[in-house]
Design a protein around this motif. Structure first.
Motif, PDB file in Angstrom:
ATOM      1  N   MET A 163      -2.455  57.983 -84.017  1.00  0.00           N
ATOM      2  CA  MET A 163      -1.223  57.204 -83.987  1.00  0.00           C
ATOM      3  C   MET A 163      -0.369  57.490 -85.220  1.00  0.00           C
ATOM      4  O   MET A 163       0.860  57.657 -85.112  1.00  0.00           O
ATOM      5  N   TYR A 164      -0.999  57.545 -86.394  1.00  0.00           N
ATOM      6  CA  TYR A 164      -0.259  57.780 -87.630  1.00  0.00           C
ATOM      7  C   TYR A 164       0.470  59.120 -87.582  1.00  0.00           C
ATOM      8  O   TYR A 164       1.667  59.202 -87.920  1.00  0.00           O
ATOM      9  N   ASN A 165      -0.210  60.167 -87.200  1.00  0.00           N
ATOM     10  CA  ASN A 165       0.413  61.497 -87.176  1.00  0.00           C
ATOM     11  C   ASN A 165       1.566  61.549 -86.183  1.00  0.00           C
ATOM     12  O   ASN A 165       2.624  62.124 -86.466  1.00  0.00           O
ATOM     13  N   GLY A 166       1.369  60.936 -85.005  1.00  0.00           N
ATOM     14  CA  GLY A 166       2.458  60.914 -84.028  1.00  0.00           C
ATOM     15  C   GLY A 166       3.619  60.066 -84.503  1.00  0.00           C
ATOM     16  O   GLY A 166       4.789  60.448 -84.353  1.00  0.00           O
ATOM     17  N   ALA A 167       3.308  58.915 -85.097  1.00  0.00           N
ATOM     18  CA  ALA A 167       4.360  57.995 -85.548  1.00  0.00           C
ATOM     19  C   ALA A 167       5.232  58.619 -86.627  1.00  0.00           C
ATOM     20  O   ALA A 167       6.466  58.511 -86.590  1.00  0.00           O
ATOM     21  N   THR A 168       4.621  59.250 -87.593  1.00  0.00           N
ATOM     22  CA  THR A 168       5.409  59.854 -88.666  1.00  0.00           C
ATOM     23  C   THR A 168       6.215  61.035 -88.160  1.00  0.00           C
ATOM     24  O   THR A 168       7.306  61.306 -88.664  1.00  0.00           O
ATOM     25  N   ARG A 169       5.725  61.723 -87.156  1.00  0.00           N
ATOM     26  CA  ARG A 169       6.483  62.849 -86.593  1.00  0.00           C
ATOM     27  C   ARG A 169       7.727  62.394 -85.833  1.00  0.00           C
ATOM     28  O   ARG A 169       8.719  63.130 -85.782  1.00  0.00           O
ATOM     29  N   VAL A 170       7.679  61.214 -85.231  1.00  0.00           N
ATOM     30  CA  VAL A 170       8.866  60.741 -84.511  1.00  0.00           C
ATOM     31  C   VAL A 170       9.782  59.906 -85.409  1.00  0.00           C
ATOM     32  O   VAL A 170      10.794  59.381 -84.944  1.00  0.00           O
ATOM     33  N   GLY A 171       9.422  59.781 -86.689  1.00  0.00           N
ATOM     34  CA  GLY A 171      10.320  59.149 -87.643  1.00  0.00           C
ATOM     35  C   GLY A 171       9.970  57.753 -88.089  1.00  0.00           C
ATOM     36  O   GLY A 171      10.713  57.148 -88.881  1.00  0.00           O
ATOM     37  N   TYR A 172       8.846  57.190 -87.641  1.00  0.00           N
ATOM     38  CA  TYR A 172       8.439  55.876 -88.130  1.00  0.00           C
ATOM     39  C   TYR A 172       7.937  55.987 -89.561  1.00  0.00           C
ATOM     40  O   TYR A 172       7.342  56.985 -89.953  1.00  0.00           O
ATOM     41  N   TYR A 319     -13.167  54.175 -79.689  1.00  0.00           N
ATOM     42  CA  TYR A 319     -13.998  52.976 -79.806  1.00  0.00           C
ATOM     43  C   TYR A 319     -14.768  52.920 -81.120  1.00  0.00           C
ATOM     44  O   TYR A 319     -15.385  51.903 -81.434  1.00  0.00           O
ATOM     45  N   ARG A 320     -14.771  53.981 -81.900  1.00  0.00           N
ATOM     46  CA  ARG A 320     -15.470  53.984 -83.186  1.00  0.00           C
ATOM     47  C   ARG A 320     -14.562  53.405 -84.266  1.00  0.00           C
ATOM     48  O   ARG A 320     -13.441  53.862 -84.462  1.00  0.00           O
ATOM     49  N   GLY A 321     -15.065  52.412 -84.983  1.00  0.00           N
ATOM     50  CA  GLY A 321     -14.266  51.772 -86.030  1.00  0.00           C
ATOM     51  C   GLY A 321     -13.573  50.527 -85.512  1.00  0.00           C
ATOM     52  O   GLY A 321     -13.736  50.124 -84.350  1.00  0.00           O
ATOM     53  N   THR A 322     -12.805  49.878 -86.366  1.00  0.00           N
ATOM     54  CA  THR A 322     -12.161  48.629 -85.979  1.00  0.00           C
ATOM     55  C   THR A 322     -11.233  48.838 -84.779  1.00  0.00           C
ATOM     56  O   THR A 322     -10.622  49.891 -84.620  1.00  0.00           O
ATOM     57  N   VAL A 323     -11.139  47.799 -83.956  1.00  0.00           N
ATOM     58  CA  VAL A 323     -10.308  47.873 -82.759  1.00  0.00           C
ATOM     59  C   VAL A 323      -8.834  47.991 -83.141  1.00  0.00           C
ATOM     60  O   VAL A 323      -8.121  48.859 -82.658  1.00  0.00           O
ATOM     61  N   MET A 324      -8.375  47.101 -84.021  1.00  0.00           N
ATOM     62  CA  MET A 324      -6.989  47.122 -84.468  1.00  0.00           C
ATOM     63  C   MET A 324      -6.948  47.858 -85.798  1.00  0.00           C
ATOM     64  O   MET A 324      -6.820  47.262 -86.864  1.00  0.00           O
ATOM     65  N   ALA A 325      -7.070  49.164 -85.732  1.00  0.00           N
ATOM     66  CA  ALA A 325      -7.273  49.980 -86.931  1.00  0.00           C
ATOM     67  C   ALA A 325      -5.979  50.382 -87.616  1.00  0.00           C
ATOM     68  O   ALA A 325      -6.009  50.979 -88.688  1.00  0.00           O
ATOM     69  N   GLY A 326      -4.829  50.079 -87.027  1.00  0.00           N
ATOM     70  CA  GLY A 326      -3.569  50.462 -87.656  1.00  0.00           C
ATOM     71  C   GLY A 326      -2.381  49.873 -86.944  1.00  0.00           C
ATOM     72  O   GLY A 326      -2.489  49.346 -85.823  1.00  0.00           O
ATOM     73  N   ILE A 327      -1.243  49.944 -87.607  1.00  0.00           N
ATOM     74  CA  ILE A 327      -0.035  49.291 -87.099  1.00  0.00           C
ATOM     75  C   ILE A 327       1.198  50.130 -87.399  1.00  0.00           C
ATOM     76  O   ILE A 327       1.266  50.826 -88.420  1.00  0.00           O
ATOM     77  N   ILE A 328       2.172  50.079 -86.490  1.00  0.00           N
ATOM     78  CA  ILE A 328       3.532  50.593 -86.710  1.00  0.00           C
ATOM     79  C   ILE A 328       4.449  49.372 -86.713  1.00  0.00           C
ATOM     80  O   ILE A 328       4.507  48.645 -85.721  1.00  0.00           O
ATOM     81  N   GLN A 329       5.172  49.148 -87.813  1.00  0.00           N
ATOM     82  CA  GLN A 329       5.998  47.948 -87.923  1.00  0.00           C
ATOM     83  C   GLN A 329       7.500  48.214 -87.887  1.00  0.00           C
ATOM     84  O   GLN A 329       8.297  47.280 -87.980  1.00  0.00           O
ATOM     85  N   ASP A 330       7.889  49.468 -87.707  1.00  0.00           N
ATOM     86  CA  ASP A 330       9.316  49.805 -87.756  1.00  0.00           C
ATOM     87  C   ASP A 330      10.138  49.102 -86.688  1.00  0.00           C
ATOM     88  O   ASP A 330      11.343  48.893 -86.875  1.00  0.00           O
ATOM     89  N   VAL A 435       5.186  58.809 -79.329  1.00  0.00           N
ATOM     90  CA  VAL A 435       4.256  58.945 -80.458  1.00  0.00           C
ATOM     91  C   VAL A 435       3.105  59.873 -80.073  1.00  0.00           C
ATOM     92  O   VAL A 435       2.739  60.789 -80.828  1.00  0.00           O
ATOM     93  N   TYR A 436       2.511  59.654 -78.923  1.00  0.00           N
ATOM     94  CA  TYR A 436       1.368  60.475 -78.512  1.00  0.00           C
ATOM     95  C   TYR A 436       1.792  61.902 -78.112  1.00  0.00           C
ATOM     96  O   TYR A 436       1.091  62.867 -78.404  1.00  0.00           O
ATOM     97  N   GLU A 437       2.942  61.998 -77.478  1.00  0.00           N
ATOM     98  CA  GLU A 437       3.413  63.337 -77.090  1.00  0.00           C
ATOM     99  C   GLU A 437       3.712  64.199 -78.310  1.00  0.00           C
ATOM    100  O   GLU A 437       3.572  65.429 -78.278  1.00  0.00           O
ATOM    101  N   ALA A 438       4.097  63.545 -79.419  1.00  0.00           N
ATOM    102  CA  ALA A 438       4.402  64.287 -80.649  1.00  0.00           C
ATOM    103  C   ALA A 438       3.180  64.964 -81.243  1.00  0.00           C
ATOM    104  O   ALA A 438       3.312  65.879 -82.059  1.00  0.00           O
ATOM    105  N   VAL A 439       1.992  64.529 -80.866  1.00  0.00           N
ATOM    106  CA  VAL A 439       0.760  65.158 -81.358  1.00  0.00           C
ATOM    107  C   VAL A 439      -0.047  65.761 -80.212  1.00  0.00           C
ATOM    108  O   VAL A 439      -1.275  65.895 -80.292  1.00  0.00           O
ATOM    109  N   GLY A 440       0.642  66.130 -79.138  1.00  0.00           N
ATOM    110  CA  GLY A 440       0.015  66.960 -78.127  1.00  0.00           C
ATOM    111  C   GLY A 440      -0.687  66.265 -76.989  1.00  0.00           C
ATOM    112  O   GLY A 440      -1.556  66.870 -76.328  1.00  0.00           O
ATOM    113  N   ALA A 441      -0.346  65.009 -76.713  1.00  0.00           N
ATOM    114  CA  ALA A 441      -0.967  64.338 -75.566  1.00  0.00           C
ATOM    115  C   ALA A 441      -0.665  65.116 -74.293  1.00  0.00           C
ATOM    116  O   ALA A 441       0.475  65.519 -74.062  1.00  0.00           O
TER     117      ALA A 441
END
Length: 522
Positions: A163-172, A319-330, A435-441
């Protein structure tokens, strides 16, 4: 643990042990008040939790029958499960993911800032962000919220990294591992997060804040808490003057018990709190207790939600790690140029395979659906959570014919999406896919809303008694010794997960109750 007599009318009775009730119980006990805490469910613990979705769902969820109506898709997909709340000690703090966010200033002034939105029953809160700030700070310290008080953020799992890589690529730009009430390092005699995943099924490590093993044990240590589990409250009673005097509840054996009280605080989650007030009607209160305004049950909110999942060529193991492992707040800010009012957050989410099969496309079957499930290891997921518009017609009411095991009408939850909600969700679906398409979904999936976990409104705060049920302290306008202590009191929903605000309001309410009791005003 204390044990008070049923006829002791000096106790505070709190109904519900979740974020509002469990916190309030601890705060009041520490201020010297005697508290009886009634919880409809049984007590579980990290030792009894299982990272097994369907087992945990049956162990923790509120499964008493409810019905639904309205145009929302939940009424079609899950007609007897409008809400995914808990019937267990600790309430829905056992199930929640841990996101702990403050409301924004404008969200307390929705009617003023948003002006008149057709079909929306908007109202300004009778309190401001400035008034709540010191209590937000106390709540963040109590919960150990990451990225506050010099507490580091949690590590990012694969789901977040995608999510982070896709988000930053689309400008978040405001993208991180969140403000979470999950220990990133040992704190409060609880360990740091073990990154096991399956946070919805109860935290095995105890790293996630829950009243089950934080507030309630601390209240018991004071010697002033009388905790009664498997005790479902059926009615709130009052005297000839209209003062609340007692609650009637069914104990673990089904026996009906009357507990007298000095004051009563309801923290049963928005559906059951409204239902309890409506079922507590009398000749003096023919339309339900504290309902002279006719607003009990109305303005039900559940946040504008939905999910976007991306499928990739290589494994993600979301499923590995916390469920809510990150956020986009823009997208959380106020920006009407997007075609809707209010904002929303993107938060990572993960489902185990059993829940994925149930919730990705409810009711779907066949080869195309199994093709999706076969790519489960390669999925990443994010949840949309945004401000929905209060509507008077979105309401919890009593079913006209169906009764529960105690002979009381069950609740019906009616909800129609407001056009603003629909526009927000469709915009969010598009942005999440980007966001996902920006990293190759290779494919993205629009997932409809799950049964509601953020249940708000139904007993809202209002400055004018005719507009709501309680004042800015959660004290009902009609009955000064009856309080609303959960998300029912929210005037509007904001774009943020509600638990931090519920806790902040409970701490603030405890200060008010203690002061009023010391002055003999209650």
């Amino acid at each position: 643990m204390a044990r008070y007599d049923y006829n002791d009318d000096s106790v505070v009775v709190i109904v519900g042990s979740g974020a509002g009730g469990g916190t309030l119980a601890n705060e009041l006990c520490r201020k010297g008040l005697k508290v009886v805490l009634l919880e409809a469910g049984a007590a579980q613990s990290p030792a009894t939790f299982r990272n097994d979705e369907w087992f945990a769902f049956n162990q923790l969820a509120w499964l008493d029958k409810r019905t639904t109506s309205g145009s929302w898709r939940i009424a079609r997909d899950f007609p007897n499960l409008p809400a995914w709340t808990c019937k267990t000690l600790g309430g829905t703090t056992v199930h929640w993911a841990g996101a702990a966010l403050r409301f924004q200033e404008h969200e307390f002034r929705a009617r003023t800032v948003y002006s008149n939105i057709a079909g929306a029953n908007l109202l300004d809160w009778p309190l401001t962000l400035e008034e709540l700030k010191p209590y937000y700070a106390k709540a963040e310290d109590k919960l150990g919220v990451t990225r506050t008080n010099d507490i580091p953020g949690l590590p990012g799992n694969n789901n977040f990294k995608v999510m982070y890589n896709g988000a930053t690529r689309v400008g978040y730009r405001t993208v991180h591992t969140g403000r979470m009430a999950i220990n990133s390092r040992p704190r409060d005699d609880r360990s740091a997060c073990w990154q096991l995943g399956f946070c919805f099924q109860g935290c095995k490590s105890g790293a996630k804040w829950s009243t089950l093993y934080t507030e309630i044990p601390k209240a018991q240590e004071t010697g002033r808490l009388d905790l009664r589990t498997r005790s479902q409250v059926l009615a709130v009673e009052h005297d000839k003057s209209g003062k609340a005097t007692s609650v009637v509840y069914a104990d673990k054996d089904g026996k009906q018990v009357r507990q007298k009280a000095r004051l009563i605080c309801l923290a049963c989650n928005s559906i059951e709190t409204a239902r309890l007030l409506l079922n507590s009607h009398s000749s003096m209160f023919p339309h339900g207790l504290a309902n002279s305004s006719g607003e009990v049950g109305k303005n039900y909110m559940r946040h504008t939600t939905g999910s976007v999942f991306g499928i990739f060529r290589k494994p993600v193991h979301m499923y590995r790690g916390t469920v809510m492992a990150g956020i986009i707040q823009d997208e959380a800010g106020l920006n009407t140029k997007r075609g809707f009012t209010g904002g929303f957050e993107f938060e990572t989410i993960s489902l185990g395979l059993p829940f994925a099969a149930t919730f990705l496309r409810p009711g779907a079957w066949g080869r195309d659906y199994t093709r999706l499930l076969e790519q489960y290891d390669n999925m990443a997921g994010m949840w949309i959570v945004g401000e929905d518009m209060p509507q008077s017609t979105n309401a919890v009411t009593l079913h006209p014919t169906e009764k529960d095991q105690f002979g009381l009408p069950i609740p019906n939850v009616h909800y129609d999406d407001h056009p603003n909600d629909v526009a927000m969700r469709q915009y969010a679906y598009r942005r999440g896919a980007a966001v996902y398409e920006a990293v190759g979904a290779v494919e993205t999936i629009e997932v409809p809303p799950y049964p509601s976990t953020h249940n708000l409104g139904t007993c809202r705060m209002s400055a004018n008694p005719r507009d709501g049920v309680c004042n800015k302290w959660g004290q009902t306008h009609d009955i000064k010794n009856l309080f609303i202590s959960d998300g029912s009191q929210f005037t509007t929903s904001g774009a943020e997960n509600p638990t931090l605000t519920i806790v902040a309001l409970a701490i603030r309410q405890a200060d008010y109750i203690a002061a009023e009791c010391s002055r003999h005003n209650i």
